[in-house]
Design an enzyme around this catalytic site. Structure first.
Site, mmCIF file in Angstrom:
data_model
loop_
_atom_site.group_PDB
_atom_site.id
_atom_site.type_symbol
_atom_site.label_atom_id
_atom_site.label_comp_id
_atom_site.label_asym_id
_atom_site.label_seq_id
_atom_site.Cartn_x
_atom_site.Cartn_y
_atom_site.Cartn_z
ATOM 1 N N ARG A 122 0.959 -1.098 -0.038
ATOM 2 C CA ARG A 122 0.124 -0.065 -0.061
ATOM 3 C C ARG A 122 0.696 1.077 -0.243
ATOM 4 N NH1 ARG A 122 -2.858 -3.063 4.047
ATOM 5 N NH2 ARG A 122 -4.171 -4.069 3.041
ATOM 6 N N LYS A 144 2.438 11.260 -11.828
ATOM 7 C CA LYS A 144 1.688 10.633 -12.338
ATOM 8 C C LYS A 144 2.225 9.298 -12.706
ATOM 9 C CE LYS A 144 -1.567 13.457 -14.693
ATOM 10 N NZ LYS A 144 -1.853 14.506 -15.872
ATOM 11 N N GLU A 186 8.124 17.575 -25.211
ATOM 12 C CA GLU A 186 7.494 18.297 -23.959
ATOM 13 C C GLU A 186 8.227 19.671 -23.439
ATOM 14 O OE1 GLU A 186 4.574 16.569 -22.782
ATOM 15 O OE2 GLU A 186 5.355 14.505 -22.362
ATOM 16 N N LYS A 228 5.995 22.481 -14.083
ATOM 17 C CA LYS A 228 6.108 21.710 -14.193
ATOM 18 C C LYS A 228 5.271 21.171 -13.058
ATOM 19 C CE LYS A 228 4.466 16.999 -14.681
ATOM 20 N NZ LYS A 228 4.482 16.348 -15.177
ATOM 21 N N GLU A 238 -5.294 17.114 -11.114
ATOM 22 C CA GLU A 238 -5.522 17.273 -12.094
ATOM 23 C C GLU A 238 -7.759 17.212 -12.588
ATOM 24 O OE1 GLU A 238 -3.610 15.959 -15.951
ATOM 25 O OE2 GLU A 238 -5.926 15.013 -16.993
ATOM 26 N N ARG A 242 -4.064 21.028 -14.319
ATOM 27 C CA ARG A 242 -3.011 20.595 -14.681
ATOM 28 C C ARG A 242 -3.268 19.308 -16.035
ATOM 29 N NH1 ARG A 242 -0.043 15.541 -11.444
ATOM 30 N NH2 ARG A 242 1.743 14.925 -12.943
ATOM 31 N N ASN A 246 -1.199 18.402 -20.973
ATOM 32 C CA ASN A 246 -1.710 17.097 -22.008
ATOM 33 C C ASN A 246 -1.728 17.930 -23.904
ATOM 34 O OD1 ASN A 246 -1.556 15.120 -19.964
ATOM 35 N ND2 ASN A 246 -3.631 15.632 -19.463
ATOM 36 N N HIS A 249 -1.537 15.563 -26.772
ATOM 37 C CA HIS A 249 -1.777 14.385 -25.608
ATOM 38 C C HIS A 249 -3.119 13.902 -26.540
ATOM 39 C CE1 HIS A 249 1.653 15.717 -23.603
ATOM 40 N NE2 HIS A 249 2.167 14.483 -22.542
ATOM 41 N N HIS A 253 -1.215 9.930 -27.956
ATOM 42 C CA HIS A 253 -2.566 9.078 -27.983
ATOM 43 C C HIS A 253 -2.442 8.509 -28.761
ATOM 44 C CE1 HIS A 253 -1.790 9.774 -23.142
ATOM 45 N NE2 HIS A 253 -0.801 10.255 -23.866
ATOM 46 N N HIS A 266 6.702 9.042 -27.765
ATOM 47 C CA HIS A 266 5.979 9.319 -27.142
ATOM 48 C C HIS A 266 5.337 11.007 -26.973
ATOM 49 C CE1 HIS A 266 2.569 10.766 -23.861
ATOM 50 N NE2 HIS A 266 4.042 11.768 -23.473
HETATM 51 P P1 NAD Z 1 11.936 5.226 -22.087
HETATM 52 O O1 NAD Z 1 11.138 5.682 -20.762
HETATM 53 O O2 NAD Z 1 11.369 4.400 -22.680
HETATM 54 O O3 NAD Z 1 12.748 5.546 -22.803
HETATM 55 C C1 NAD Z 1 13.482 6.030 -23.681
HETATM 56 C C2 NAD Z 1 14.563 4.877 -24.245
HETATM 57 O O4 NAD Z 1 16.068 5.559 -23.999
HETATM 58 C C3 NAD Z 1 14.389 3.505 -23.780
HETATM 59 O O5 NAD Z 1 14.930 2.495 -24.988
HETATM 60 C C4 NAD Z 1 15.543 3.756 -23.130
HETATM 61 O O6 NAD Z 1 15.599 2.453 -21.917
HETATM 62 C C5 NAD Z 1 16.857 4.549 -23.144
HETATM 63 N N1 NAD Z 1 17.230 6.035 -22.310
HETATM 64 C C6 NAD Z 1 16.718 5.786 -21.265
HETATM 65 N N2 NAD Z 1 17.641 6.769 -20.641
HETATM 66 C C7 NAD Z 1 19.123 6.807 -21.173
HETATM 67 C C8 NAD Z 1 20.332 6.734 -21.507
HETATM 68 N N3 NAD Z 1 20.514 8.450 -20.309
HETATM 69 N N4 NAD Z 1 21.580 6.753 -22.594
HETATM 70 C C9 NAD Z 1 20.943 6.224 -22.999
HETATM 71 N N5 NAD Z 1 19.276 5.247 -23.448
HETATM 72 C C10 NAD Z 1 18.489 5.774 -22.340
HETATM 73 O O7 NAD Z 1 11.245 7.252 -22.924
HETATM 74 P P2 NAD Z 1 10.537 8.426 -22.340
HETATM 75 O O8 NAD Z 1 10.397 8.940 -23.054
HETATM 76 O O9 NAD Z 1 12.442 8.550 -21.293
HETATM 77 O O10 NAD Z 1 9.082 8.550 -21.612
HETATM 78 C C11 NAD Z 1 7.977 7.747 -21.743
HETATM 79 C C12 NAD Z 1 7.337 7.301 -21.366
HETATM 80 O O11 NAD Z 1 7.159 8.600 -19.814
HETATM 81 C C13 NAD Z 1 5.517 6.954 -21.808
HETATM 82 O O12 NAD Z 1 4.837 6.110 -20.880
HETATM 83 C C14 NAD Z 1 4.774 8.274 -21.225
HETATM 84 O O13 NAD Z 1 3.570 8.062 -21.311
HETATM 85 C C15 NAD Z 1 4.911 8.688 -20.304
HETATM 86 N N6 NAD Z 1 4.824 9.558 -19.150
HETATM 87 C C16 NAD Z 1 5.000 9.909 -18.299
HETATM 88 C C17 NAD Z 1 4.820 11.344 -17.892
HETATM 89 C C18 NAD Z 1 4.394 11.178 -16.537
HETATM 90 O O14 NAD Z 1 3.880 12.337 -15.936
HETATM 91 N N7 NAD Z 1 3.943 10.830 -15.750
HETATM 92 C C19 NAD Z 1 4.520 12.880 -18.361
HETATM 93 C C20 NAD Z 1 4.978 12.865 -19.624
HETATM 94 C C21 NAD Z 1 5.405 11.171 -20.080
HETATM 95 N N1 GLY Z 2 2.686 14.743 -18.411
HETATM 96 C C1 GLY Z 2 1.368 15.225 -17.483
HETATM 97 C C2 GLY Z 2 1.236 15.960 -16.003
HETATM 98 O O1 GLY Z 2 1.704 15.407 -15.649
HETATM 99 O O2 GLY Z 2 0.066 15.909 -15.946
#
Ligand code: NAD
Ligand code: GLY
Length: 362
Positions: A122, A144, A186, A228, A238, A242, A246, A249, A253, A266
């Protein structure tokens, strides 16, 4: 090192930004409740940075016990079976509610690690070490956490804040260029939704950012995190503002889900989706063609797509119907009333939405 704070009362936490922070285990120690750590990473980031992180802990405290958890790489693995492997490892590693889960990686590792931390017994303490530009400017901040459902991005998750975000800008040296560009989507988003001066600055400095100029990079990450953090502090779960984060998005998406997770990154979906949102704003007479051209030019210079794939407008609308901004069956859109001025509205004719998608697909 630059330090910002996300102000959430008792759950406030710092964001540290700087080069080489991964080696500075002393920064973590005040945030640990016990000396047991689970480090969730993946098979790409693990070989690059896990040993250094562990060595840092061994230097400052030989009593720290680490359970490494290595996930397969990619958006396609952001789902319940991979999540379950985290729970299996937490269980066999005897991790308790007082143990800390550290997510070392990009947004995929951060979103999944955070969701696992929210659920395990939890809720266990959680720390983010984002290693992609996208994760350093967006996903690691704000709490998130989620996994995908086959029919919708980030459909299963929780709001669960980390206790610390540590963005080591030197980790970006190993990031592939395409991934770096995806993160810029972003960054540009903050300029578009609420920070016109930052958008102007990005127009002047996009080449320096792509050349990994250390000063420009640290400034852009800090300014993004500041935007942010302000939005999250005002509207953590949100209920209103917030949702502006998006921008692009809902369309993006649809591209990610429609093509199958991992085909488009993404940030690439966000860039093409933002152009659809800009086109729709222009159809409504809210922004002019000059603004659309400025946005398109900046995305192009950032190495990002400005058109979505031609999946068919009806299929876009089908995927968009699963968006989390749907309220009482009605889609809501984040649109632009100017550069630096985003609004959320449900008052849009579907014929205009169709026209915007059609204008921005090829
Ligand atoms: P990712 O985590 O897939 O990383 C991208 C690629 O780079 C992967 O292959 C990873 O292994 C590699 N990588 C990571 N760090 C590295 C480094 N320093 N050197 C070499 N390779 C490296 O993708 P991302 O773009 O970081 O994240 C996308 C995800 O984030 C999506 O799932 C999206 O929905 C999510 N997201 C979440 C939020 C949130 O608020 N929680 C906001 C925006 C996006
Ligand atoms: N990436 C959108 C949020 O964090 O609300």
């Amino acid at each position: 090192m630059r330090v910002l704070n996300v102000e959430l009362g008792a759950r406030s936490y710092p964001i540290h930004i700087g080069a080489g922070l991964i080696d500075r285990a002393e920064l973590f120690l005040p945030h640990l409740r016990s000396r047991k750590l689970a480090i969730v990473t993946n098979e790409v980031v693990g070989p690059l940075y896990l040993e250094r992180l562990c060595a840092g802990f061994a230097r400052v405290d030989t009593g720290v016990e680490i359970v490494p958890i290595i996930l397969p790489d990619g958006e396609a693995y952001k789902e319940w079976q991979t999540l379950n492997t985290i729970f299996d490892a937490l269980s066999s590693g005897h991790c308790e509610r007082s143990s800390t889960l550290i997510a070392l990686g990009g947004g995929v590792v951060g979103d999944m690690g955070g969701f696992a931390a929210a659920c395990w017994q939890r809720g266990m303490p959680f720390i983010q070490i984002p290693t992609t530009l996208l994760a350093q400017v967006d996903s690691s901040v704000g709490g998130k956490t989620a996994i995908n459902h086959p029919q919708g991005k980030n459909m299963i998750g929780a709001f669960y804040q980390p206790r610390l975000v540590l963005a080591d800008t030197a980790t970006l040296d190993t990031l592939p260029e395409r991934e770096f560009s995806a993160g810029l989507a972003e960054v540009i988003k903050y300029g578009l939704i609420r920070d016109a001066a930052f958008f102007d600055w990005l127009e002047q400095n996009i080449d320096a950012l792509r050349a990994l100029d250390a000063g420009a990079l640290a400034w852009a990450i800090e300014r993004s995190c500041r935007n942010k953090a302000e939005v999250v502090a005002a509207d953590e779960t949100e209920q209103g503002e917030r949702a502006l984060l998006n921008l692009g998005h809902t369309f993006g998406h649809a591209i990610e889900t429609g093509l199958g997770y991992g085909q488009w990154l993404h940030g690439e979906g966000v860039a093409a989706g933002t152009m659809m949102a800009a086109e729709l704003s222009r159809h409504l007479g809210w922004i002019g063609g000059g603004d659309v051209a400025r946005i398109e030019r900046l995305f192009e210079r950032a190495g990002l797509p400005t058109y979505g794939p031609a999946l068919g407008t009806s299929r876009y609308l089908e995927w968009m119907a699963h968006d989390k901004k749907v309220e009482a069956g009605k889609l809501r859109f984040v649109l632009l009333r100017g550069i630096g001025q985003a609004v959320i509205t449900g008052d849009v004719e579907m014929s205009d939405v169709r026209a915007a998608i059609e204008a921005r697909c090829r």
